[in-house]
Scaffold this motif. Structure first.
Motif, PDB file in Angstrom:
ATOM      1  N   VAL A 132       0.833  -1.210   0.000  1.00  0.00           N
ATOM      2  CA  VAL A 132       0.000   0.000   0.000  1.00  0.00           C
ATOM      3  C   VAL A 132       0.864   1.255   0.000  1.00  0.00           C
ATOM      4  CG1 VAL A 132      -1.681   1.346   1.328  1.00  0.00           C
ATOM      5  CG2 VAL A 132      -1.967  -1.133   1.090  1.00  0.00           C
ATOM      6  N   PHE A 133       1.869   1.292   0.888  1.00  0.00           N
ATOM      7  CA  PHE A 133       2.700   2.502   0.974  1.00  0.00           C
ATOM      8  C   PHE A 133       3.527   2.692  -0.291  1.00  0.00           C
ATOM      9  CE2 PHE A 133       6.320   5.101   2.284  1.00  0.00           C
ATOM     10  CZ  PHE A 133       5.644   6.154   2.896  1.00  0.00           C
ATOM     11  N   GLY A 134       3.981   1.591  -0.882  1.00  0.00           N
ATOM     12  CA  GLY A 134       4.711   1.701  -2.146  1.00  0.00           C
ATOM     13  C   GLY A 134       3.850   2.336  -3.225  1.00  0.00           C
ATOM     14  N   ASN A 135       2.581   1.943  -3.277  1.00  0.00           N
ATOM     15  CA  ASN A 135       1.674   2.532  -4.259  1.00  0.00           C
ATOM     16  C   ASN A 135       1.323   3.978  -3.911  1.00  0.00           C
ATOM     17  OD1 ASN A 135       1.397   0.425  -6.134  1.00  0.00           O
ATOM     18  ND2 ASN A 135      -0.093  -0.629  -4.856  1.00  0.00           N
ATOM     19  N   LEU A 136       1.202   4.283  -2.622  1.00  0.00           N
ATOM     20  CA  LEU A 136       0.949   5.667  -2.227  1.00  0.00           C
ATOM     21  C   LEU A 136       2.128   6.566  -2.593  1.00  0.00           C
ATOM     22  CD1 LEU A 136      -0.720   5.196   1.285  1.00  0.00           C
ATOM     23  CD2 LEU A 136      -1.806   6.077  -0.800  1.00  0.00           C
ATOM     24  N   PHE A 137       3.327   6.045  -2.425  1.00  0.00           N
ATOM     25  CA  PHE A 137       4.516   6.812  -2.812  1.00  0.00           C
ATOM     26  C   PHE A 137       4.539   7.024  -4.320  1.00  0.00           C
ATOM     27  CE2 PHE A 137       9.251   7.200  -3.380  1.00  0.00           C
ATOM     28  CZ  PHE A 137       9.357   8.426  -2.757  1.00  0.00           C
ATOM     29  N   SER A 138       4.178   5.986  -5.073  1.00  0.00           N
ATOM     30  CA  SER A 138       4.073   6.124  -6.530  1.00  0.00           C
ATOM     31  C   SER A 138       3.009   7.154  -6.896  1.00  0.00           C
ATOM     32  CB  SER A 138       3.720   4.774  -7.167  1.00  0.00           C
ATOM     33  OG  SER A 138       4.752   3.839  -6.986  1.00  0.00           O
ATOM     34  N   LEU A 139       1.899   7.122  -6.151  1.00  0.00           N
ATOM     35  CA  LEU A 139       0.826   8.090  -6.400  1.00  0.00           C
ATOM     36  C   LEU A 139       1.327   9.516  -6.227  1.00  0.00           C
ATOM     37  CD1 LEU A 139      -2.273   8.439  -6.910  1.00  0.00           C
ATOM     38  CD2 LEU A 139      -2.540   8.438  -4.417  1.00  0.00           C
ATOM     39  N   TYR A 140       2.156   9.728  -5.216  1.00  0.00           N
ATOM     40  CA  TYR A 140       2.720  11.064  -4.997  1.00  0.00           C
ATOM     41  C   TYR A 140       3.710  11.439  -6.097  1.00  0.00           C
ATOM     42  CZ  TYR A 140       5.612  14.764  -3.075  1.00  0.00           C
ATOM     43  OH  TYR A 140       6.314  15.931  -2.914  1.00  0.00           O
ATOM     44  N   ILE A 141       4.598  10.529  -6.426  1.00  0.00           N
ATOM     45  CA  ILE A 141       5.635  10.810  -7.416  1.00  0.00           C
ATOM     46  C   ILE A 141       5.017  11.088  -8.792  1.00  0.00           C
ATOM     47  CG2 ILE A 141       7.608   9.854  -8.677  1.00  0.00           C
ATOM     48  CD1 ILE A 141       8.263  10.672  -5.810  1.00  0.00           C
ATOM     49  N   TYR A 142       3.993  10.314  -9.150  1.00  0.00           N
ATOM     50  CA  TYR A 142       3.400  10.406 -10.488  1.00  0.00           C
ATOM     51  C   TYR A 142       2.021  11.062 -10.460  1.00  0.00           C
ATOM     52  CZ  TYR A 142       7.130   7.078 -11.374  1.00  0.00           C
ATOM     53  OH  TYR A 142       8.359   6.469 -11.456  1.00  0.00           O
ATOM     54  N   ARG A 143       1.788  11.915  -9.469  1.00  0.00           N
ATOM     55  CA  ARG A 143       0.467  12.519  -9.284  1.00  0.00           C
ATOM     56  C   ARG A 143       0.004  13.355 -10.459  1.00  0.00           C
ATOM     57  NH1 ARG A 143       4.349  14.918  -6.434  1.00  0.00           N
ATOM     58  NH2 ARG A 143       4.570  17.190  -6.377  1.00  0.00           N
ATOM     59  N   HIS A 144       0.949  13.821 -11.287  1.00  0.00           N
ATOM     60  CA  HIS A 144       0.581  14.623 -12.460  1.00  0.00           C
ATOM     61  C   HIS A 144       0.527  13.785 -13.737  1.00  0.00           C
ATOM     62  CE1 HIS A 144       0.883  18.068  -9.893  1.00  0.00           C
ATOM     63  NE2 HIS A 144       2.189  17.933  -9.719  1.00  0.00           N
ATOM     64  N   GLN A 145       0.687  12.465 -13.572  1.00  0.00           N
ATOM     65  CA  GLN A 145       0.649  11.561 -14.728  1.00  0.00           C
ATOM     66  C   GLN A 145      -0.464  10.543 -14.505  1.00  0.00           C
ATOM     67  OE1 GLN A 145       4.631  10.004 -15.599  1.00  0.00           O
ATOM     68  NE2 GLN A 145       5.533  11.786 -14.585  1.00  0.00           N
ATOM     69  N   SER A 146      -1.697  10.954 -14.811  1.00  0.00           N
ATOM     70  CA  SER A 146      -2.861  10.124 -14.498  1.00  0.00           C
ATOM     71  C   SER A 146      -2.844   8.782 -15.217  1.00  0.00           C
ATOM     72  CB  SER A 146      -4.144  10.877 -14.849  1.00  0.00           C
ATOM     73  OG  SER A 146      -4.182  11.189 -16.233  1.00  0.00           O
ATOM     74  N   TYR A 147      -2.058   8.672 -16.271  1.00  0.00           N
ATOM     75  CA  TYR A 147      -1.996   7.434 -17.046  1.00  0.00           C
ATOM     76  C   TYR A 147      -1.079   6.394 -16.408  1.00  0.00           C
ATOM     77  CZ  TYR A 147       2.357   9.644 -18.474  1.00  0.00           C
ATOM     78  OH  TYR A 147       3.579  10.274 -18.451  1.00  0.00           O
ATOM     79  N   TYR A 148      -0.258   6.775 -15.437  1.00  0.00           N
ATOM     80  CA  TYR A 148       0.740   5.861 -14.878  1.00  0.00           C
ATOM     81  C   TYR A 148       0.065   4.672 -14.216  1.00  0.00           C
ATOM     82  CZ  TYR A 148       4.600   3.965 -12.168  1.00  0.00           C
ATOM     83  OH  TYR A 148       5.540   3.126 -11.634  1.00  0.00           O
ATOM     84  N   SER A 149       0.514   3.473 -14.561  1.00  0.00           N
ATOM     85  CA  SER A 149      -0.031   2.238 -14.001  1.00  0.00           C
ATOM     86  C   SER A 149       1.102   1.325 -13.559  1.00  0.00           C
ATOM     87  CB  SER A 149      -0.897   1.506 -15.035  1.00  0.00           C
ATOM     88  OG  SER A 149      -1.997   2.298 -15.433  1.00  0.00           O
ATOM     89  N   ALA A 150       0.808   0.413 -12.634  1.00  0.00           N
ATOM     90  CA  ALA A 150       1.820  -0.525 -12.160  1.00  0.00           C
ATOM     91  C   ALA A 150       1.140  -1.739 -11.533  1.00  0.00           C
ATOM     92  CB  ALA A 150       2.743   0.145 -11.145  1.00  0.00           C
ATOM     93  N   ILE A 151       1.849  -2.840 -11.510  1.00  0.00           N
ATOM     94  CA  ILE A 151       1.367  -4.056 -10.860  1.00  0.00           C
ATOM     95  C   ILE A 151       2.552  -4.795 -10.247  1.00  0.00           C
ATOM     96  CG2 ILE A 151      -0.829  -4.614 -11.979  1.00  0.00           C
ATOM     97  CD1 ILE A 151       2.423  -5.913 -13.411  1.00  0.00           C
ATOM     98  N   GLY A 152       2.250  -5.728  -9.339  1.00  0.00           N
ATOM     99  CA  GLY A 152       3.303  -6.562  -8.786  1.00  0.00           C
ATOM    100  C   GLY A 152       3.442  -6.463  -7.282  1.00  0.00           C
ATOM    101  N   ALA A 153       4.007  -7.508  -6.701  1.00  0.00           N
ATOM    102  CA  ALA A 153       4.213  -7.580  -5.254  1.00  0.00           C
ATOM    103  C   ALA A 153       5.554  -6.994  -4.831  1.00  0.00           C
ATOM    104  CB  ALA A 153       4.128  -9.042  -4.803  1.00  0.00           C
TER     105      ALA A 153
END
Length: 209
Positions: free
Chosen positions: A91-112
């Motif tokens: 969850v925190f890894g994805n929240l950090f990604s959300l912050y880093i890429y907050r201006h790139q609505s297309y950014y996607s990711a998957i994986g453990a």
């Protein structure tokens, strides 16, 4: 017994969800991490994406890595803390990604990878001299953080690794150990401090933006 049950529960769930995602693009797209979707309130993706993978190689690598390190946390801190660190790191890894890429609505990711990174770095925090790829854990962590921070701050075309999620998960793992085992952090402060230097640089660069 507890170790096997908990690890294999995660393993079987992850394989099942990933395999279904391999064969169902609608399911895959519905539950992968996506900045725009999370910003619109689809928070389930923050955790569900950790059980999806791009392909068998991606899935096998993450599960093998988790296999080698899960026992250290379960035997050292218990199954509840292991599960808390694993899921919390996703969850925190994805929240950090959300912050880093907050201006790139297309950014996607998957994986453990975020969860696996959290477990690995929690293990390193407990045992800085733990051997990782034949080198001391704290030195491996320093190299890992240096590479991930550099790649995150200097993205390259064609690099599909989620460096922000890896970093966020690893940070969560370290913070969890600091919270539950503060004396261990104090005892290993020198090595963990060296390991954290790239994170300090990352924080400085992010604050400057």
């Amino acid at each position: 017994m507890t170790t096997n049950i908990l690890f294999f529960a995660i393993l079987i769930t992850t394989i099942g969800v990933s395999y279904y995602g391999f064969n169902n693009s609608n399911f895959f797209n519905r539950y992968m991490f996506n900045v725009g979707a999370v910003q619109r309130g689809d928070y389930l993706r923050l955790i569900s994406s950790g059980f999806l993978h791009a392909n068998w190689e991606h899935l096998i690598f993450n599960m093998i890595s988790l296999y080698f390190f899960h026992g250290i946390i379960i035997h050292g801190m218990g199954s509840f803390i292991f599960l808390l660190i694993y899921l919390g790191s996703i969850v925190f890894g994805n929240l950090f990604s959300l912050y880093i890429y907050r201006h790139q609505s297309y950014y996607s990711a998957i994986g453990a990878s975020g969860g696996v990174s959290g477990i690995i770095f929690a293990a390193i925090a407990l045992f800085p001299y733990l051997q990782v790829n034949f080198i001391p854990g704290w030195f491996f962590g320093t190299l890992y953080f240096s590479y991930s921070v550099y790649m995150m701050l200097n993205p390259r075309q064609g690099d599909n690794l989620g460096h922000a999620a890896h970093l966020g998960g690893a940070i969560f793992g370290l913070v969890a150990i600091a919270f539950f085992e503060p004396m261990v952090i104090i005892q290993n402060a020198l090595y963990l401090g060296i390991m954290a230097l790239p994170l300090g640089y990352m924080g400085y660069k992010l604050l400057k933006k």
